[in-house]
Each structure stands twice: as C-alpha cells, then as structure tokens.
Motif scaffolding. Structure first.
Motif, PDB file in Angstrom:
ATOM      1  N   SER A   1      -4.476   2.615  12.365  1.00 27.77           N
ATOM      2  CA  SER A   1      -5.523   3.610  12.574  1.00 27.77           C
ATOM      3  C   SER A   1      -5.241   4.394  13.847  1.00 27.77           C
ATOM      4  O   SER A   1      -4.743   3.859  14.830  1.00 27.77           O
ATOM      5  CB  SER A   1      -6.890   2.928  12.668  1.00 27.77           C
ATOM      6  OG  SER A   1      -6.901   1.998  13.735  1.00 27.77           O
ATOM      7  N   LYS A   2      -5.558   5.682  13.800  1.00 23.91           N
ATOM      8  CA  LYS A   2      -5.370   6.557  14.944  1.00 23.91           C
ATOM      9  C   LYS A   2      -6.647   7.344  15.190  1.00 23.91           C
ATOM     10  O   LYS A   2      -7.388   7.656  14.254  1.00 23.91           O
ATOM     11  CB  LYS A   2      -4.217   7.532  14.692  1.00 23.91           C
ATOM     12  CG  LYS A   2      -2.854   6.868  14.580  1.00 23.91           C
ATOM     13  CD  LYS A   2      -1.769   7.920  14.425  1.00 23.91           C
ATOM     14  CE  LYS A   2      -0.388   7.280  14.365  1.00 23.91           C
ATOM     15  NZ  LYS A   2       0.685   8.295  14.237  1.00 23.91           N
ATOM     16  N   PRO A   3      -6.906   7.701  16.474  1.00 23.01           N
ATOM     17  CA  PRO A   3      -8.061   8.561  16.749  1.00 23.01           C
ATOM     18  C   PRO A   3      -7.902   9.899  16.044  1.00 23.01           C
ATOM     19  O   PRO A   3      -6.768  10.384  15.858  1.00 23.01           O
ATOM     20  CB  PRO A   3      -8.021   8.723  18.275  1.00 23.01           C
ATOM     21  CG  PRO A   3      -7.193   7.598  18.775  1.00 23.01           C
ATOM     22  CD  PRO A   3      -6.198   7.299  17.696  1.00 23.01           C
ATOM     23  N   PRO A   4      -9.003  10.543  15.632  1.00 23.05           N
ATOM     24  CA  PRO A   4      -8.901  11.816  14.898  1.00 23.05           C
ATOM     25  C   PRO A   4      -8.118  12.884  15.648  1.00 23.05           C
ATOM     26  O   PRO A   4      -7.402  13.678  15.042  1.00 23.05           O
ATOM     27  CB  PRO A   4     -10.370  12.215  14.708  1.00 23.05           C
ATOM     28  CG  PRO A   4     -11.126  10.943  14.771  1.00 23.05           C
ATOM     29  CD  PRO A   4     -10.389  10.075  15.743  1.00 23.05           C
TER      30      PRO A   4
ATOM     31  N   THR B   1       0.832  -1.197   0.000  1.00 22.59           N
ATOM     32  CA  THR B   1       0.000   0.000   0.000  1.00 22.59           C
ATOM     33  C   THR B   1       0.865   1.244   0.000  1.00 22.59           C
ATOM     34  O   THR B   1       2.021   1.225   0.429  1.00 22.59           O
ATOM     35  CB  THR B   1      -0.935   0.005   1.218  1.00 22.59           C
ATOM     36  OG1 THR B   1      -1.777   1.166   1.169  1.00 22.59           O
ATOM     37  CG2 THR B   1      -0.161   0.025   2.522  1.00 22.59           C
ATOM     38  N   PHE B   2       0.296   2.324  -0.504  1.00 22.03           N
ATOM     39  CA  PHE B   2       0.930   3.636  -0.465  1.00 22.03           C
ATOM     40  C   PHE B   2      -0.155   4.696  -0.623  1.00 22.03           C
ATOM     41  O   PHE B   2      -1.309   4.383  -0.943  1.00 22.03           O
ATOM     42  CB  PHE B   2       1.996   3.773  -1.561  1.00 22.03           C
ATOM     43  CG  PHE B   2       1.456   3.673  -2.963  1.00 22.03           C
ATOM     44  CD1 PHE B   2       1.073   4.792  -3.679  1.00 22.03           C
ATOM     45  CD2 PHE B   2       1.344   2.436  -3.591  1.00 22.03           C
ATOM     46  CE1 PHE B   2       0.582   4.704  -4.960  1.00 22.03           C
ATOM     47  CE2 PHE B   2       0.858   2.325  -4.879  1.00 22.03           C
ATOM     48  CZ  PHE B   2       0.481   3.468  -5.572  1.00 22.03           C
ATOM     49  N   PHE B   3       0.220   5.950  -0.390  1.00 18.67           N
ATOM     50  CA  PHE B   3      -0.714   7.056  -0.491  1.00 18.67           C
ATOM     51  C   PHE B   3      -0.395   7.903  -1.712  1.00 18.67           C
ATOM     52  O   PHE B   3       0.774   8.170  -2.017  1.00 18.67           O
ATOM     53  CB  PHE B   3      -0.643   7.950   0.754  1.00 18.67           C
ATOM     54  CG  PHE B   3      -1.287   7.355   1.959  1.00 18.67           C
ATOM     55  CD1 PHE B   3      -2.637   7.502   2.189  1.00 18.67           C
ATOM     56  CD2 PHE B   3      -0.539   6.641   2.882  1.00 18.67           C
ATOM     57  CE1 PHE B   3      -3.240   6.955   3.305  1.00 18.67           C
ATOM     58  CE2 PHE B   3      -1.124   6.084   4.002  1.00 18.67           C
ATOM     59  CZ  PHE B   3      -2.489   6.244   4.216  1.00 18.67           C
ATOM     60  N   ALA B   4      -1.437   8.337  -2.397  1.00 12.76           N
ATOM     61  CA  ALA B   4      -1.275   9.321  -3.462  1.00 12.76           C
ATOM     62  C   ALA B   4      -1.270  10.717  -2.856  1.00 12.76           C
ATOM     63  O   ALA B   4      -1.764  10.932  -1.747  1.00 12.76           O
ATOM     64  CB  ALA B   4      -2.406   9.191  -4.483  1.00 12.76           C
ATOM     65  N   SER B   5      -0.716  11.666  -3.579  1.00 11.01           N
ATOM     66  CA  SER B   5      -0.687  13.052  -3.102  1.00 11.01           C
ATOM     67  C   SER B   5      -2.103  13.608  -3.049  1.00 11.01           C
ATOM     68  O   SER B   5      -2.907  13.384  -3.958  1.00 11.01           O
ATOM     69  CB  SER B   5       0.175  13.911  -4.021  1.00 11.01           C
ATOM     70  OG  SER B   5       1.496  13.413  -4.085  1.00 11.01           O
TER      71      SER B   5
ATOM     72  N   GLY C   1      -8.824   3.312  -1.128  1.00 15.90           N
ATOM     73  CA  GLY C   1      -9.409   3.457   0.193  1.00 15.90           C
ATOM     74  C   GLY C   1      -9.547   4.913   0.595  1.00 15.90           C
ATOM     75  O   GLY C   1      -9.563   5.828  -0.244  1.00 15.90           O
ATOM     76  N   LYS C   2      -9.627   5.160   1.892  1.00 10.69           N
ATOM     77  CA  LYS C   2      -9.788   6.512   2.415  1.00 10.69           C
ATOM     78  C   LYS C   2      -8.465   7.267   2.355  1.00 10.69           C
ATOM     79  O   LYS C   2      -7.392   6.674   2.388  1.00 10.69           O
ATOM     80  CB  LYS C   2     -10.296   6.471   3.861  1.00 10.69           C
ATOM     81  CG  LYS C   2     -11.663   5.825   4.023  1.00 10.69           C
ATOM     82  CD  LYS C   2     -12.074   5.800   5.481  1.00 10.69           C
ATOM     83  CE  LYS C   2     -13.432   5.161   5.666  1.00 10.69           C
ATOM     84  NZ  LYS C   2     -13.823   5.095   7.097  1.00 10.69           N
TER      85      LYS C   2
END
Length: 888
Positions: free
Chosen positions: A347-350, A13-17, A62-63
């Motif tokens: 996952s982390k709390p907001p 997995t990775f994140f897009a800008s 995903g999110k």
C-alpha cells in the motif's frame, strides 16, 4: 472436490485491465469491469479436477481491479532441480513428461490450454507426482485480453506465439486480435522444460531478454533445433549417451507448428510404452444427480485394519479442499492480509500514486509506472495453524458421525449435542462459527451422499439450519431432485431463436446486478440458457417478467451446474407458483391475492381493516402485481441474495401455503408504518421496502404456518394432489404437514368457491373436518392450550337458541345472528357480543351448523358445517370483518 491430504492452500494476485469510466456498451449500460469478467470465467475452473492439475478453490475481487486466486499448492517444483544444478535421469524425465502430458490432455478436452507452463508452475507432491499450477490463467483472462501483461514466460513460449507479439483490445494499432494459442503451444514449452531437466540448468539464462527472444525466433527456422540447443549448452552428447529415445522424443517436440504433435498424440508415442502401464486412466467420480454409480471409485484396502485411525491422525486433511478453505476463512483467514505480510501487496499513500505529467518547459513531475501493478506470480502459502488450533478440541468422532435413528421424533439434531449452546444463537452467528460449521458440513455431506435414501434425515437436519457451503445441494434434496438431470438438460434446444429471447435479453442485465457473479458475462450467458431451457420445456407456460429473479438464487448456488439450477427451478415453480406463468394468469393472481388478504384478516384484523378502509386491497391487482408486495412472497426482487437464502431455507420446508405466512410476517414488521399511512404512502413504502429482520420473519412465519388451518389457504388453482410428506416443522405441526389439496376428499371437505364469492368474504373459510380436528386438538392436552390452561380455539354458533339447544359443537358459545347483526350485516353492540371480550387471544371460528335430528354429536356425523375463521390475534374484538361474511 478432492481431499486436501498433503497439499497446501496457496494464493497469488494480479490486476485486471482498467476500463474507461465514460464509455458505455451497445446497450447503453456501463461496460462490465474486466475483473468481473475474469471472476465469471474463473468459476468453471473449480470443476476441472484431475490428479495432475492443482485444484482451483476461489477467487476474490479487491480494489483497483485486483484479483486474488486461491488454489491447491505444493512447495516443491521443477525449479528445485535447476537450483541444485543436477541433471535428471532419463527415466525420471519420461515420467515427468508423461504426467505433464496427462494434465495437458485433460485440459485440452475441456477446451483449455496452459500457455504459462514453466519450471516453477510444474509442482511436485510428496510422492513426486506432477501437479500443474496456474493452468487457468490463460482461460480466465480471455486469452490475455483482460490483463495488461502477457500470459506465459518468454523462455518457454513457442516461436509462433512470440512472433505474433502482444495484443490489447485498447491498442488501436492492431486491427484484430491474434488467434488463441492451441494445444501445440504447450508441447513446445514442455520440450524446453525437458531439455532443462537434461541440461541441469535453465536455458538462455545468461542472455539479455531481447537477445533471448531473437534466439528463440531464430530456432523456428532451423531444422535440427535439438542440436542447436544442445551445442549452445554443451549437453548434446550427454543426451545422446543417456537416452537415444529421449533425444528423438525432444526432437519431435521442437519442430514447426504444422508437424508438431498435440499432447494427446504424444501420449501414444512408443517412448512411453514402459511408463503408461504404470498409470490408471483417470475417471471422475459420479456426481449426486447423474446416471453413473457414485460408489464405483470406492475400494476397500487389502488389510481392513488400515481403516482404523491413529490417535494422531490429521482428520482435517481428509476433508475437501474447498471445505478447508471455507473453514479457514471462518477461523479468521484474510487473503489480503496474508499477501500484505509477504509484501506482495504494497500500500502507498495516495500522493505517491499521482500520474506522471510534463510541464511546457519539459520538466516532469509525479511518479513513473507503479511496479506494484505489474504481475508478480509469487504464490503465498496460506497457513492453516490458526484453523487447526481452532479445531484442536473437536473429537475425531465428529469427523465420522453416526447417523441417528430415522424413527426418532426429536426436532433437534443429535449432531449438535456438543455445541448445544451454539444452536440457540442467531443464525448469522452460527454460520460464522468454525466448529459448528465443521460439524454441520460433515453431517450434511454424509446425508447427501446417501440421498435419496436419507432424504427424511436431510429434511430433519434442515429444520435446524443449512450450512452455506452446501446449500445448493441441500436445496436440490429438499425439492426432491433425482435422476440424470444433465442428460435431460442437454436434450433441450437452447439455441434455436424463439420470440421470448428479446424479453430475456432485456431482463437479465437488470437482475441482481449488485452481485459480481450474476452480473458477469458468464452469469448472463448461464441466465439466458437456463431461462430459455425452462421456456422451451414448458410449452403450456409463458415467460413473465420476474422469472429471471426467481432463477437467480438457483443459478448462484449452482453456477457451474446449469442442469441442477434448471431442475431446481422446474421443481420450485409448480410447488409454489403453479399456473402463475399461464398466458392468462389473472384468475390465478386474483385468487392468490384474495386468499392472502384473508390471511391478513385472520392473523391481524386491525391491519386488515385499515388496508380495506384506505383501499389497499387485492381489487387493485395491477398495483399488487407490479409492486414489490407481490414479489415479497419470494423476495427475489426485494431482498439481496444472502437474505433470500435464509428465507428460502425455511420456505422449501413448507408447502405452497407457506408464502402466505411469509407475507403476513413481513407485513407485521411494517405494521406500525402501514397503520399510520394512507394509500399513497403505503404504495411508496412497498416500492422502497425498508430493512426487514429476516430471522424474525422466519421465526414468525413458522409460528403463523403452524397455527393456520390447512383449509384456510385452500386455492382452486394450486398444484393438483400429490403424495403428501412431512412439512419439515416437526411434530407440533403434523396436522398441517401437507397441502390441503393433497388430503383425501370427504363430505366434510371444503368446496371451491367462485372467485366473486371468495372476494366477497373478508375472513377465510375452513372445512368442517378442520373445525372438528381443531376442536379435538384443543381439548387433547396441554400442548394446545394457553398458559392459563384454556383452549386456543372457540367456536361461535350463530344459529338461534332453539337450534343451538338441539345440538352443537362441544365447547362452542351461542351468539344468534339476529341479535348480533343489523339487517345490513353490521355487528352491533349487545350483551351477546360482549361475551367475546372474555376470549381474547383465542382463534374465533364463526359456525353455522345443520345437524341431524340426533343430538349425540360424538356418534352421528355432521351433514353440513360452514365455518369462517374470524381472527387469531390479541385483539379478537376487532370484528369488522363480520360485515362481509356470507353464511349458507
């Protein structure tokens, strides 16, 4: 795709800008998220298949712009040699070098470079053959422009890549993006890899990252780079002693960009003379629709007994990788859950993700940069245990089914005997059943490999259902696609500007934008090419708004095969929308809507009467064409894609009249709301269509289709006659197996009517031969009778008593026109019309017969019969449609 065999499924997995939310593009629309851009570019990677490359399987979004990629994976890699601290023999190094170059050369032919080559991305299968992983990361991210991290590893990047620095489109300090890396970049990385294999450890591993970069940049200016690296790691003598040719080969790699060879050039180096002879050049197997021989790659083993399977054979590993992944998802596989269990996704709390901010006094609050958004290139192996447990009771014979006898007339498939209970379940449940889908996929796979020779069996199995995984190929078979479609598609000029370009550019951004794949820039490019190819190749037709929606299902299912999407659309339009795309198509539309209105009158006279009373009739053709009611026949503008697929699975089995049945079935689901509202409310209802039960629509439309005489849907502007074929609905509908236009014409066939005359009749006409055949069917046996044993059709002869007594159709009743209608043609209440109350639930046919002087109807042919269908409903006494019946 190739079989799974000893490979595993891996995910990373990775994140897009992230893009700013308050910025729009030049067209005024919001910017396309980078994750969707990546998703669109990824699709072509699934078609890049080579023995030296790990097969890409899927990508999910995903999110927060998170992307998860699924690909072929192996646990062993070149890093294992470094961990062991052992050097590799020169022969082994040359073998690895040759196999890596094979993979790099194949990528270069497809316009790609690796750029992320490293020891842990060069995997090894069980036979110690090279498999390059993550080779598509540079391509799918647009050369790194759509992500916040650099593509590649500093220890392996070429000096020219490090010298140009990092780039991001949002960085205003850069005037323009650097040129994309070329094939020579990977050659440098390969040189580092080979040098590490000889040294038995990683290069520069004890040096700080900044010092490491300086060192690599310095190497770009030194003539004898091999000597420098070898002296730094104390392995120069070992290399020279073990293999002088290997040292020269590595020396060739470590040189300036201008003189550095490409992978293709390196493969021809004399150092590989003793290696290349051990490999056979890769040839991709022929596809289903091409000019190449599909079985050319098949070979029988020397010992025929090798074909016999052992009892403990792993049949699942013989299936294609994408098929195994599809079944893994059906068996409960969850990508995010797998990555979360391995702590790749955290996952982390907001409250813990608030940005960092500084007060006036300099005190800072909040969090620093969340490291979970940085690149973690760890690949997680997806366990297949749950899938194997789910399929453990599936017999080995199910993986190699015997195709049933073509002469069989059974409407159900033998392939579903073991899962007969599943066949009766709703379609949406069947599509999520792992065992059922496995059997269906295997069967369709075998049938499609034998296409077109097993075309009839494809149609027969499609009557049961079509597996979603291979729906695109199944649709192509149902549409009769054959030949070298790629060559034909490539011969069409899709680049020269034409007047239609502007309209296509405007329509595409509005088409199915809820779908991530079709809304991607790659999706828009493919939309544009396929639509333009259709316009250019059909000079007698024009582009009408809505053609893009018609193209959408075919493009979605064949996203990596534009030629097949174009071929399917080109076969679909003449079958169901013949002449709809003429420059002046008003006469075609008017006839189509009139016939549809008559179909409503036949199947639901009460609804037809109501629509006529409120003025919601085809005379308002502009309203019908502009509103979703017209598009409802094919539902591409109204329903989401997954509902269109289920509807078209059945539509493609029927002839050109089947859309009428779909339209009536949809209207019957809206019946109560339509009967309760007036004209304005009905228009609003169709402008925002409520939820439609597609499975019920399919079931009811088949029933309507089977009980609608062919000639009732006759249209002058339908497709000209062609070879007739099975309509796909089985023996109970053999009478309605093909279009009425395809039937041979006789003196009893239906003659075309002028449009004004056709619009003057509320109920549809049928031909004399249809009436004769229907009467014979109703008397042939119990299959065409009601539960009470009575025939379902009743003929009403409206001649006077004298003519009726001279001769009439057997079983018909006589209601003279003069007794049942007033001078204005309106039905009046009389004892004769009361007779019809006894025939509720029947198909009522109004007939006017002119016979010869002979009375024996079984031997003397009819001279003329004019017949109008009145109704086919539970309330046949609603006969207001009599008002506009014209008898001749």
């Amino acid at each position: 795709m190739r079989p799974l065999k000893d490979a595993q499924l891996g995910a990373f997995t990775f994140f897009a800008s992230a893009l700013p939310h308050d910025v729009c593009g030049s067209n005024g629309l919001p910017l396309t998220p980078n994750s969707i851009k990546i998703l669109g570019r990824f699709q072509i990677l699934k078609t890049v298949t080579h023995p030296r490359l790990c097969q890409y399987v899927d990508i999910t979004r995903g999110k927060h712009e998170r992307l998860i990629v699924v690909a072929e994976h192996y646990e062993s890699c070149l890093s294992d040699f470094q961990k062991q601290g052992k050097t590799v023999s020169p022969e082994k190094v040359l073998k690895i070098a040759y196999e890596v170059l094979e993979g790099l050369e194949f990528m270069n032919k497809h316009g790609m470079v690796h750029r992320a080559l490293s020891a842990h991305n060069v995997l090894m299968d069980c036979k110690a053959n090279v498999k390059l992983a993550k080779f598509g990361l540079y391509h799918m991210t647009d050369h790194g422009a759509d992500v916040d991290f650099p593509i590649g590893y500093p220890s392996y990047l070429a000096p020219e890549v490090i010298a140009q620095g990092s780039f991001h489109p949002s960085d205003s300090s850069h005037d323009e993006a650097p040129l994309p890396s070329g094939p020579k970049t990977d050659v440098w990385s390969l040189g580092v890899l080979l040098f590490e294999l000889c040294a038995g450890r990683r290069l520069l591993q004890n040096i700080d990252i900044s010092e490491r970069l300086k060192f690599i940049l310095t190497l770009g200016c030194i003539d004898d780079i091999v000597t420098v690296l070898a002296e730094e790691h104390g392995c120069l003598d070992a290399i020279k002693v073990e293999s002088k040719s290997l040292a020269v080969f590595v020396d060739i790699i470590f040189c300036s960009v201008s003189s550095r060879p490409t992978p293709a050039e390196l493969l021809g180096d004399p150092v590989f003379n003793g290696v290349s002879c051990l490999y056979t050049p890769f040839q991709k197997p022929g596809s289903l629709f091409s000019s190449s021989l599909r079985c050319a790659h098949l070979e029988l083993p020397e010992d025929i007994s090798d074909l016999c399977k052992d009892d403990d054979e792993d049949y699942l590993s013989e299936r294609a990788i994408d098929e195994v992944y599809h079944l893994w998802c059906l068996a409960g596989g969850d990508l995010e859950k797998e990555l979360t269990n391995k702590e790749i996704i955290q996952s982390k709390p907001p409250i813990c993700t608030l940005p960092n901010f500084v007060m006036e006094d300099g005190e800072s609050f909040g969090q620093g940069r969340d490291r979970s958004f940085l690149l973690d290139d760890t690949t997680v192996t997806l366990s297949l245990c749950q899938l194997r447990n789910r399929l453990k009771d599936v017999a080995g014979e199910a993986y190699y089914p015997l195709l049933e006898d073509e002469q069989s007339s059974l409407p159900q498939s033998n392939s579903s005997n073991e899962l007969s209970a599943t066949v009766t379940l709703p379609l949406i449940i069947r599509e999520r059943d792992t065992e059922y889908q496995l059997i269906r996929i295997i069967l369709f796979d075998r049938l499609l490999k034998a296409y077109p020779y097993k075309k009839n069996l494809v149609w027969k199995e499609a009557r049961v259902d079509i597996p979603p995984l291979i729906r695109g190929l199944a649709w192509a078979a149902l549409l009769g696609i054959e030949g070298d479609i790629q060559a034909k598609y490539e011969s069409i000029d899709k680049d020269t500007p034409i007047p239609t370009d502007r309209q296509i550019e405007v329509d595409i951004p509005r088409c199915h934008q809820y779908d991530e794949l079709l809304s991607s820039p790659q999706g828009h490019i493919k939309f544009r090419r396929v639509l333009k190819a259709w316009v250019v190749s059909h000079p007698d037709l024009v582009y009408w708004q809505g053609l893009d929606s018609l193209c959408a299902p075919f493009l979605y299912l064949n996203f990596n095969n534009e030629a097949l999407a174009y071929a399917c659309m080109s076969a679909f339009i003449p079958k169901y929308l013949y002449n709809f795309f003429l420059k002046d198509n008003s006469h075609v539309i008017q006839e189509y809507l009139t016939v549809f209105s008559q179909m409503i009158a036949f199947h639901d006279p009460e609804l037809s009467n109501h629509l006529n009373e409120i003025g919601f009739i085809p005379d308002y053709s502009v309203i019908f064409v502009k509103s979703p009611l017209f598009c409802v026949y094919f539902c591409t503008d109204v329903f989401p894609l997954h509902k269109i697929f289920h509807l078209w699975d059945t539509l493609l089995l029927g002839n050109s009249s089947f859309p009428f049945c779909i339209g009536v079935a949809i209207l019957q689901q809206l019946r109560d709301r339509l009967l309760a509202n007036g004209f304005n409310e009905c228009i609003l209802l169709f402008s925002d269509l409520p939820e439609i039960d597609i499975e019920r629509c399919v079931r009811e439309s088949i029933n309507l289709f089977c009980w609608t005489p062919k000639s009732a849907t006759y249209r002058q502007h339908a497709q000209p006659p062609k070879a007739s074929g099975d309509n796909g609905f089985g023996k109970t509908a053999t009478y309605y197996s093909s279009d009425y236009q395809d039937m041979p014409k006789t003196d009893l066939s239906r003659e075309p009517l002028a449009l004004c005359d056709l619009k003057a009749e509320v109920s549809p006409r049928i031909s004399a031969e249809d009436l004769i055949d229907l009467c014979e069917l109703s008397l042939a046996g119990p299959t065409k009778r009601t539960k009470a044993g009575k025939p379902k059709i009743i003929a009403v002869d409206i001649r006077n008593v004298e003519d009726f007594s001279r001769g009439h159709i057997s079983g018909s009743i006589n209601i003279p026109f003069s007794a049942a209608f007033n001078p204005d043609g309106e039905l009046v209440q009389c004892p004769a019309t009361g007779i019809l109350q006894n025939y509720r639930g029947r198909v009522i046919v109004l007939t006017f017969v002119v016979l010869s002087e002979h009375l024996n109807l079984s031997t003397i042919p009819y001279k003329q019969i004019s017949a109008n269908l009145i109704c086919h409903s539970h309330e046949p006494h609603s006969l207001k449609s009599f008002k506009r019946v014209t008898l001749k």
